[in-house]
Scaffold this motif. Structure first.
Motif, short mmCIF file in Angstrom:
data_model
loop_
_atom_site.label_atom_id
_atom_site.label_comp_id
_atom_site.label_asym_id
_atom_site.label_seq_id
_atom_site.Cartn_x
_atom_site.Cartn_y
_atom_site.Cartn_z
N LYS A 1 4.57 -11.79 -7.45
CA LYS A 1 3.95 -11.96 -6.12
C LYS A 1 3.33 -10.43 -5.58
O LYS A 1 2.32 -10.61 -4.53
CB LYS A 1 4.72 -12.43 -5.24
CG LYS A 1 4.79 -13.85 -5.11
CD LYS A 1 5.57 -14.36 -3.85
CE LYS A 1 5.81 -15.92 -3.48
NZ LYS A 1 6.38 -16.38 -2.63
N ILE A 2 3.79 -9.40 -6.04
CA ILE A 2 3.52 -8.14 -5.64
C ILE A 2 2.37 -7.53 -6.26
O ILE A 2 2.25 -7.30 -7.41
CB ILE A 2 4.73 -7.35 -5.43
CG1 ILE A 2 5.88 -7.82 -4.43
CG2 ILE A 2 4.53 -5.82 -4.73
CD1 ILE A 2 7.12 -7.13 -4.57
N LYS A 3 1.46 -7.01 -5.37
CA LYS A 3 0.28 -6.28 -5.90
C LYS A 3 0.20 -4.92 -5.09
O LYS A 3 0.46 -4.98 -3.85
CB LYS A 3 -1.25 -7.22 -5.66
CG LYS A 3 -2.27 -6.41 -5.96
CD LYS A 3 -3.46 -7.07 -5.59
CE LYS A 3 -5.00 -6.64 -6.13
NZ LYS A 3 -6.06 -7.59 -5.86
N ILE A 4 0.03 -3.81 -6.01
CA ILE A 4 0.14 -2.51 -5.40
C ILE A 4 -1.31 -1.81 -5.42
O ILE A 4 -2.13 -1.98 -6.09
CB ILE A 4 0.99 -1.57 -6.51
CG1 ILE A 4 2.35 -2.16 -7.02
CG2 ILE A 4 1.04 0.03 -5.72
CD1 ILE A 4 3.37 -2.35 -5.81
N VAL A 5 -1.68 -1.26 -4.12
CA VAL A 5 -2.84 -0.65 -3.83
C VAL A 5 -2.54 0.71 -3.13
O VAL A 5 -1.35 1.00 -2.96
CB VAL A 5 -3.61 -1.25 -3.02
CG1 VAL A 5 -3.74 -3.02 -3.51
CG2 VAL A 5 -3.05 -1.49 -1.65
N SER B 1 -3.88 2.44 5.39
CA SER B 1 -3.37 1.62 4.22
C SER B 1 -3.80 0.19 4.33
O SER B 1 -3.78 -0.67 3.36
CB SER B 1 -1.83 1.87 4.54
OG SER B 1 -1.79 3.23 4.15
N VAL B 2 -3.37 -0.21 5.79
CA VAL B 2 -3.61 -1.82 6.22
C VAL B 2 -4.98 -2.13 5.62
O VAL B 2 -5.31 -3.05 5.08
CB VAL B 2 -3.43 -2.20 7.47
CG1 VAL B 2 -3.85 -3.58 7.83
CG2 VAL B 2 -1.94 -1.87 7.83
N ALA C 1 0.87 -1.08 0.10
CA ALA C 1 -0.09 0.01 0.14
C ALA C 1 0.88 1.30 -0.02
O ALA C 1 1.61 1.48 0.89
CB ALA C 1 -0.92 -0.09 1.28
N VAL C 2 0.78 1.94 -1.15
CA VAL C 2 1.67 3.18 -1.35
C VAL C 2 1.04 4.42 -1.31
O VAL C 2 -0.18 4.44 -1.70
CB VAL C 2 2.59 3.06 -2.27
CG1 VAL C 2 3.34 1.80 -2.26
CG2 VAL C 2 1.78 2.82 -3.87
N ALA C 3 1.59 5.79 -1.09
CA ALA C 3 0.92 7.03 -1.47
C ALA C 3 0.39 7.18 -3.11
O ALA C 3 1.23 6.64 -3.82
CB ALA C 3 1.82 8.10 -1.03
N GLU C 4 -0.63 7.85 -3.08
CA GLU C 4 -1.03 8.10 -4.50
C GLU C 4 0.25 8.99 -5.05
O GLU C 4 0.73 9.75 -4.52
CB GLU C 4 -2.15 8.96 -4.37
CG GLU C 4 -2.94 9.47 -5.56
CD GLU C 4 -4.29 10.01 -5.43
OE1 GLU C 4 -4.90 10.17 -6.82
OE2 GLU C 4 -4.55 10.58 -4.57
#
Length: 228
Positions: free
Chosen positions: A75-79, A88-89, A57-60
């Motif tokens: 394996k990594i998904k960005i939200v 964020s969690v 979970a990253v900043a816009e």
């Protein structure tokens, strides 16, 4: 469902700015031993076989993320992260699609995590879940608003919370939702679970699983990483 068959998902909140670091960029993008803190952290999780997916979970409009090759791992998904850690969690949990999943929430700025400590967390099977933590070793003082000592706490029953924090994803989702609706200050996932009536287990972790928070923590984390 046994602990050997349940899906394990990692959620890494990485939308913060790390103001206490007094740096020119968010602390997760500071460099140690040629890699950012975030890269070190993600590589530990990526190399741990039981973890099936990592939700980051990253900043816009994060201007640093695309510079990291590691985020292109399948394996990594960005939200998109929230306005604080809990948000964020919560957004990361929304992105979990596997039924019966358990989630390991881990700080982006805790790069010294070991697989041995993750193995300990996976022993937890009941709905209370659990967290890595270390027993308090220093004398702990309770202070007034004027920063005067009110009393000395009994440290024999005090623990310092770490991450990962490990819970059934659906239970943590509901607990966070309830805590946020009540306006509670949720500084870690266990506090939301406590508010929901659960009693998470404390799993003794390693003291070198430090969270890089202040400038002096960088050298210590670098020392620990260089010994691995």
């Amino acid at each position: 469902m046994t602990r050997h068959s349940r899906p394990i998902i990692a959620v890494v909140p990485a939308a913060g700015v790390g103001s206490r670091m007094q740096a020119d960029k968010p602390k997760q993008y500071l460099t140690l031993l040629g890699k950012t803190l975030l890269e070190h952290t993600l590589e530990v999780l990526l190399s741990y076989t039981p973890i099936q997916q990592i939700i980051l979970a990253v900043a816009e409009n994060d201007p640093y993320l695309d510079r990291l090759d590691v985020i292109r791992q399948p394996k990594i998904k960005i939200v998109q992260g929230g306005k604080d850690r809990a948000g964020s969690v919560f957004n990361g949990l929304k992105a979990i699609t596997q039924p019966h999943a358990w989630v390991m929430v881990h700080d982006a700025a805790r790069p010294c995590l070991t697989h041995e400590d993750l193995d300990k967390l996976l022993q937890i099977e009941d709905d209370n879940g659990g967290i890595l933590a270390i027993p308090a070793v220093d004398t702990i003082k309770r202070a007034s608003a004027e920063k005067q000592i009110i009393q000395t706490e009994d440290r024999s029953q005090l623990w310092q919370a770490q991450t990962p924090q490990f819970f059934r994803a659906d239970l943590l989702y509901r607990a966070l939702q309830q805590a946020l609706e009540h306006g509670l200050a949720v500084t870690d996932e266990a506090s939301a679970m406590e508010f929901a009536g659960f009693r998470p287990h404390l799993v003794a972790g390693r003291s070198d699983n430090l969270k890089v928070t202040r400038p002096e923590d960088l050298k210590l984390a670098e020392f620990y990483l260089s010994r691995k």
